[in-house]
Structures are given as structure tokens and as C-alpha cells.
Scaffold this active site. Sequence first.
Site, PDB file in Angstrom:
ATOM      1  N   GLU A 165      -4.300   3.794   4.123  1.00  0.00           N
ATOM      2  CA  GLU A 165      -3.705   2.569   4.666  1.00  0.00           C
ATOM      3  C   GLU A 165      -3.349   1.648   3.512  1.00  0.00           C
ATOM      4  OE1 GLU A 165      -5.872   0.582   7.811  1.00  0.00           O
ATOM      5  OE2 GLU A 165      -5.233  -1.397   7.087  1.00  0.00           O
ATOM      6  N   GLU A 170      -1.830  -9.251   4.480  1.00  0.00           N
ATOM      7  CA  GLU A 170      -2.607  -9.687   5.634  1.00  0.00           C
ATOM      8  C   GLU A 170      -2.928 -11.161   5.465  1.00  0.00           C
ATOM      9  OE1 GLU A 170      -5.482  -6.782   7.827  1.00  0.00           O
ATOM     10  OE2 GLU A 170      -5.769  -6.486   5.672  1.00  0.00           O
TER      11      GLU A 170
END
Length: 287
Positions: A165, A170
Amino acid sequence: MGDNIYELEIYLPRAGTYDVDLHVYKDGFEELLTKQITIAQDDPDYLDNMTLVWSDEFDGTEINTDYWTFETGSGGWGNNELQNYTNGDNAEIADGKLIITVRKENEFKVAGSYTSTRMISKGKKEFTYGRMEVRAKLPSGTGMWPAIWMLGGNISTEGWPACGEIDIMEYVGYQPDVVHATVHTTSGSGANGDGSSKALETAEEAFHVYGLIWDAKEMIFYIDSPENVTHTYAPFNKTASNWPFDLSQFFILNVAVGGNWGGVQGVDNTIFPQSMAVDYVRVYQSN
């Protein structure tokens, strides 16, 4: 094979030592030639030499389903999140931008109390290596958890985190003006992922480019310019557990509500609706 002389030119833009295999076939003859090549330094122009191979500029009137699929449903998404992802009801194209809008459906602060969008390019637009850039403006408020990220195209067979990932960006609303870049693998995932944080005072007020330069050597994360590096991931001894990144990855654009990280300080129900605006997604690769 006679006196024919052939020349083969390959471009290796990054410093390092490479094992190059050349398979030769002619008139039933087959031979494998192997040569080790050492490049002393990076090509200073290698980023400029990359070519735009795909982009979504969000210039149409509808979201392009040749590029994107809506993932739907609630149930926490593995992180105790509270949103229900709808089949496009919370996403639109406006003024040349993708707008993902999070809405409050009730006051209960439980799974399904909010609706949002999660768009993936799995099976449609997947990439191995390159320079990825996403220009976006982020939502605000306690409980918001927007993300611009990638997952391995083999997640259906390998599972997470073995597929790898790449969190290009974020953001958690209870910690305003700080953006995060993280890599998750079998050797380190979740709270143990390999990442860094960067102060960005206008993350909610202005558009910024969230970028990734990814090749067989390393990943470099940046904001607005490759000179503004936020994180570098480059395991010295690469293994399947710390580097599952020689295979394709697909994009994910989503805004979650609450959850194990986004909801650390709860959800402020007075902030809704909230939106993440995405100007473009672009991928450049070497010729």
C-alpha cells in the site's frame, strides 16, 4: 551467428548496479547474455524526460467509468469507519474538478450515519513505477479522513498488506495543517507503517500537488515539487515482505469519517457537508 553486429541501447536514469539479461534468438539458436552495469549517478534530467502516459483531468460532465469504479458499502472498512460509500451519489464533476462530498445522514455517529465516495482504478488503470501527481484541496473538521493512495493490483490473491500500500497523502481533520505519506508492507503496516508527516498550513484552503516518484530503487514522496520531499522509502535489502512494489498498483480516492485514526477525537457533527476537490490525477513514466 555470422558477422552481423547489433547494438542495443537502454536507458537507466538512476544510479545503481543493474543485472541486464539479453535473450538472443536466431534460426533456432538461443542464447542468454547477462551483463552487470553500474551507473555512477542519476541523470539530472530524468524527471524532465518522463512522458505523460495517463491522466484524468476531470474536464467532462461525468466521472469516467472507463477509469474509475465506485466501491460501495459500510461496515467499517477494516478501520471502524462510519461512512457508507455510495454508488456515485456523493461524487460529481464541477468546474473541471472531481468533488467528493461527505454528508451527515443522522446524528447517531454510527456506521452509516454519513455518506461519502470511494473511487478505485483497479483493473482499469494500474501502473508499475513512474511519477504520480494528484492536485487536491482537502476537507476540514474533526472526524474527516481523506486519502489519495494506491494498492497492489494482486490484492485479491495476495491480500493486504502483502500486496503493498502506498499512501501518497492522508489527512486527519483533528490534526489540521499536517499531511502524511506512508508505505505499508508485510514487514510494517498500520501504525507500524513506514512514513513521515509534513506541516502544510494551507492544506484545507488551497490546492496542492501530492506526488510520488517510484522506481525499482526507491519511492520519493513530495508536495508541490520534487524538491520538497516529505518521505523516502528505500529498503537496502529488498525482500517480498518489505518491497512488493515491482508489480502494478491502482489508485484510490476517498474520504472516510471517523475510524481508528480519523476518529481518535470523535466526529464533529456540525461540520457537514465537507468536500475533497481533485483537480487532476497524472502519471508520467520514462520512455
